[in-house]
Design an enzyme around this catalytic site. Structure first.
Site, PDB file in Angstrom:
ATOM      1  N   GLY A  44       4.017   2.818  13.837  1.00 29.87           N
ATOM      2  CA  GLY A  44       4.849   1.630  14.057  1.00 29.87           C
ATOM      3  C   GLY A  44       4.452   0.924  15.349  1.00 29.87           C
ATOM      4  N   GLU A  66      10.940  14.549  16.090  1.00 31.57           N
ATOM      5  CA  GLU A  66      11.188  14.537  14.644  1.00 31.57           C
ATOM      6  C   GLU A  66      10.281  15.574  13.987  1.00 31.57           C
ATOM      7  OE1 GLU A  66       9.813  11.065  12.336  1.00 31.57           O
ATOM      8  OE2 GLU A  66      11.713  11.141  11.276  1.00 31.57           O
ATOM      9  N   LYS A 125       0.839  -1.206   0.000  1.00 30.08           N
ATOM     10  CA  LYS A 125       0.000   0.000   0.000  1.00 30.08           C
ATOM     11  C   LYS A 125       0.870   1.251   0.000  1.00 30.08           C
ATOM     12  CE  LYS A 125      -1.859   2.447   3.312  1.00 30.08           C
ATOM     13  NZ  LYS A 125      -1.674   3.791   2.719  1.00 30.08           N
ATOM     14  N   CYS A 135      13.637  10.357   6.874  1.00 25.92           N
ATOM     15  CA  CYS A 135      13.675   9.744   8.205  1.00 25.92           C
ATOM     16  C   CYS A 135      15.075   9.839   8.821  1.00 25.92           C
ATOM     17  CB  CYS A 135      13.219   8.302   8.137  1.00 25.92           C
ATOM     18  SG  CYS A 135      14.042   7.368   6.858  1.00 25.92           S
ATOM     19  N   GLY A 159       7.403   4.395   8.297  1.00 26.08           N
ATOM     20  CA  GLY A 159       6.541   5.537   8.587  1.00 26.08           C
ATOM     21  C   GLY A 159       6.799   6.061   9.981  1.00 26.08           C
ATOM     22  N   GLU A 190      10.620   0.475  10.085  1.00 17.36           N
ATOM     23  CA  GLU A 190      11.614   1.524   9.857  1.00 17.36           C
ATOM     24  C   GLU A 190      10.916   2.830  10.191  1.00 17.36           C
ATOM     25  OE1 GLU A 190      13.236   4.451   8.647  1.00 17.36           O
ATOM     26  OE2 GLU A 190      13.220   3.773   6.562  1.00 17.36           O
TER      27      GLU A 190
END
Ligand code: NAI
Length: 802
Positions: free
Chosen positions: A250, A398, A193, A301, A245, A267
């Site tokens: 996650g 982040e 997806k 990321c 993501g 990840e």
């Protein structure tokens, strides 16, 4: 007369946009509709729901996209399942030819893919054209090679089955390649997806699969938002989830897959340090920063989002950086001279803006260039914060935008401390001309990738992935293949329940003859073993150990939360010293344990027989096998160090195997001695400190080893033992934030509970879901699977020369 340099300075900037027409015509031919690709065909979404994908540079819609629901996801999983057997049976060479064909098709359609990506994502055409798309092709070529070599290089492994793959919007096609190429190479089929913001290149890729003659059902693509993602995650027909993501999602996925037996790789986010020493080439470092945080609008990321610069050069660095920022160009991403394109969506722009305002409120100093951004799309200027406190929100969270936060340090130790002051561990960049210093930091910074005098280097031959809350699992390199395979024996193995149902249980009838006579006294209650000392259980409760026929043969302490806390503390204290011990030294200690323990063969064999009633010969055989395991891991201690990766560029890329840290091990009941040694030995051989819970039913074989450890120079705290209930203690260990990884060999339910409880610090888990493992078998009871679970890979990139 003006000099050439002056002419360059005063030269007017004229836009040079890449035409969007061919890509728009391509969309027009498809009715501006993005459809799911299932079983080799494009289908309309069963529920008839749609949403728009927009161009971030213009805020205008590009196409409408199918929101796939249950029926679509079911159909995609069915198609993938139906195709998987034949895909695997095609063999490595057959799959290699298909992957090669996909690589060729990507190259032949490179410009269309690059423009579609720029339109949909807002990133500069220069990046999609020169970085994303070439890396996509490279990934398929590289993995065509792994498909070809699989039978030779991974002879004991088979595919996992059907992989569900969920990717983000920041590198839409590249993340697709990172997911699909290794999965297909190893004989899996996939349901992927793309992110709801960026489905166009996945749609185009589906067409390439069809045109390249990939068998129907091998690649299935479903479009939709998080709801579709959740349907994939929860689908019982899926054997593995690979996700890239946000850390938040996650965590949800870890929770949803816990206990289902699905393999998982995550990840997630990052807050990567960019460390500059005063002897660094500062101009090089400034260009490095541009690449680290303004590449892809900072929506990366592994973006080098924290500049950590040595005090003496900080002001020089900042002023050169500001001058450089003044010359950066933000604007139409189709323009080949643009440095920074558009931010993916208003929601992301608001997030960046909110965090920047918070930074100012918390007292950091903000600097932005004098020019302003275009207003017809979603743009944000490059931003520098100085005087940032290490604990400030903008230094910890982040931001996922073009925002750099800077702080200073004096000594290398301080730099390491600042670099590691984050819950993440995805990447790091180190700038110094001193190779000694660079490699010292590379070893000490906790991150999955370290770049020396360079940044944001990626290649299919080098694994990429996180330490800590940046996730687990690797993509790329040989280490990435493990995410898509399982040991051959396991694929056909039965669960505990299957075994019981077939009357194949290990529990044996009482055997009076086997009941031993010369037993240690009952009043000897084994204590815990914590920090190299025997420790009384905190609650002062004990549990009985019964032999065949329910005969009491000893007692052990009933461990509780407090005992675990003490054991984890002791392990943590020991972990860093043990990690630094030389491999030779670790091997010596393992040999020494084997020697001291072999000397007590008869006594321990009797103990095993007393507990399990399996007979003295079986006891001796178990001791011998345990000694064999110790020898094997002593041998491996200095032979499982990693590899050098063949990435392009003049550089060394070292894939270094590092210990994970504090490892918890919950042993099974069967083979109470062998299984204990077979798990603890690889864990310590690879440099971890261990908290082990021996067999719940028959713990005495492990508690008999305390003196063996004492006399074998095992440093205090490297092996800690807490006896008690496996599931109770597993719950405490899995939820403990100072435990970095947990291995659990128990029931299906216990495995699920461990995975669920692990989400706090997203620790790595290795559970058996109640699969009975034959611990005497060299394939099931020892080998690379154990070593791999005991290490994490750090890729260090060290470019050299011109
Ligand atoms: P996200 O993590 O929500 O989305 C990533 C993918 O997961 C998308 O395909 C999405 O549809 C899917 N997804 C969302 N919820 C799901 C669920 N419950 N189950 C299964 N799949 C689900 O990221 P999002 O919302 O696009 O961005 C939010 C923040 O996450 C960003 O502001 C950024 O800070 C961070 N992020 C980090 C990335 C990284 O690579 N580290 C990539 C994308 C976002």
């Amino acid at each position: 007369m003006a000099t050439i340099a002056e002419i360059f300075e005063t030269l007017e900037y004229g836009p040079a946009p890449e035409s969007a027409d061919p890509a728009l015509a391509w969309l027009e031919e498809r009715g501006r509709e993005v459809l799911p690709f299932i079983g080799g065909e494009f289908r309309r979404p069963a529920a008839g729901e749609w949403f728009d994908t927009l161009n971030p540079a213009t805020a205008k819609p590009l196409a409408r996209v199918a929101q796939c629901g249950t029926a679509d996801v079911d159909a995609a999983v069915d198609a993938a399942r139906a195709a998987q057997g034949a895909w695997w049976e095609l063999g490595g060479h057959g799959r290699a030819r298909h992957l090669y064909a996909l690589a060729r098709h990507v190259q032949k359609n490179a410009r269309l893919l690059a423009v579609l990506e720029t339109l949909d994502n807002g990133k500069p055409i220069r990046e999609t054209r020169d970085i994303d798309v070439p890396l996509v092709a490279r990934h398929f070529y590289h993995h065509a090679g792994w498909a070809q070599l699989m039978e030779r290089e991974l002879p004991r492994y088979v595919p996992v089955g059907v992989a569900g793959q969920i990717i983000p919007w920041n590198f839409p096609l590249l993340m697709l390649a990172w997911k699909i190429a290794p999965a297909l190479a190893m004989g899996n089929t996939v349901v992927l997806k793309p992110a709801e913001f960026t489905p166009l290149t996945a749609f185009a890729f589906a067409e390439l699969c069809r045109d390249a003659g990939l068998p129907p059902g091998v690649v299935n693509i479903v479009t939709g938002d998080g709801r579709t993602g959740e349907l994939i995650v929860r689908h019982p027909g899926i054997d593995k989830i690979a996700f890239t993501g946000s850390t938040e999602v996650g965590r949800l996925i870890r929770e949803a897959t816990a206990g289902t037996g699905k393999k998982l790789s995550l990840e997630l986010g990052g807050k990567s340090p960019f460390v500059v020493f005063d002897d660094a080439d500062l101009d090089g470092a400034v260009e490095g920063v541009v690449d680290a945080i303004w590449f892809n609008q900072g929506e990366v990321c592994c973006a080098g989002s924290r500049l950590i610069v040595q005090e003496g050069v900080a002001e020089t660095m900042y002023s050169r950086l500001r001058a450089r920022m003044e010359t950066l160009r933000v604007g139409d991403p189709r323009d080949k001279a643009i440095d920074i394109g558009a931010i993916i969506a208003p929601v992301q722009l608001e997030r960046i803006d909110r965090l920047v305002r918070q930074g100012v409120e918390e007292g950091a100093r903000l600097w932005q260039p004098s020019w302003s951004c275009p207003r017809d799309g979603w743009f944000y200027p490059p931003t520098l914060f100085t005087e940032v406190a290490p604990s400030a929100t903008i230094a910890q969270v982040e931001i996922f935008g073009p925002v750099l936060v800077a702080m200073t340090f004096r000594t290398p130790e301080e730099a390491i401390e600042l670099a590691n002051n984050t819950r993440y561990g995805l990447a790091a960049s180190i700038w110094t001309e001193n190779v000694n210093l660079a490699l010292d930091l590379a070893a000490k910074i906790k991150a999955g990738t370290v770049w020396i005098n360079s940044t944001n280097l990626f290649d299919a031959a080098s694994g990429f992935g996180g330490y800590r809350e940046s996730g687990f699992g690797r993509e790329g390199g040989k280490e990435g293949l493990w995410e898509y395979v399982q040991p051959r024996w396991k694929a056909g193995a039965k669960t505990e329940k299957d075994k019981k149902d077939s009357g194949d249980s290990k529990d044996r009838e009482d055997d009076e003859d086997a009941a031993p006579t010369a037993l240690p006294a009952i009043d000897r209650t084994a204590k815990m073993y914590i920090g190299g000392k025997q420790a009384r259980p905190d609650a002062e409760y004990s549990r009985k150990v019964l032999g065949p026929g329910g005969k009491l043969i000893g007692e052990v302490g009933e461990g509780n939360r407090k005992d675990i806390r003490n054991a984890v503390e002791a392990a943590r204290k020991a972990a860093s010293g043990w990690a630094k011990a030389t491999a030779h030294n670790k091997a010596q200690i393992l040999y020494y344990i084997a020697e001291n323990f072999g000397a007590r063969r008869e006594e321990i064999a009797r103990r095993l027989d007393a507990m399990t009633g399996s007979g003295i010969e079986a006891g001796r055989a178990e001791v011998d096998l345990a000694v064999d395991r110790l020898f094997a891991y002593a041998a491996w201690a200095d032979k499982y160090a990693g590899t050098v990766q063949a990435t392009p560029l003049r550089n060394f890329t070292f894939a270094v195997h590092e210990p994970i840290g504090t490892l918890a091990i919950l042993c099974p009941d069967e083979y109470p001695l062998l299984a204990f040694i077979a798990t603890v030995a690889p864990a310590i051989a690879m440099g971890n400190a261990v908290v082990a819970v021996p067999s719940e039913r028959w713990p005495l074989a492990a508690t008999d080893l305390y003196q063996v450890f004492d006399t074998s120079d095992v440093p205090a705290g490297v092996i800690n033992i807490v006896t008690g209930s496996r599931d109770v203690l597993a719950g405490v260990l899995a939820a403990h934030d100072d435990v970095d990884a947990i291995w659990y060999f128990g029931t299906q339910e216990g495995s699920a509970a461990v995975e669920r409880a692990s989400i706090g610090n997203l620790k790595r888990t290795w559970v058996d879901y109640g699969h009975a493992r034959d611990w005497t078998d060299p394939e099931q009871g020892m080998g690379e699977e154990f070593l791999r679970q005991a290490i994490q890979v750090k890729n260090i990139w060290a470019p050299f020369g011109e």
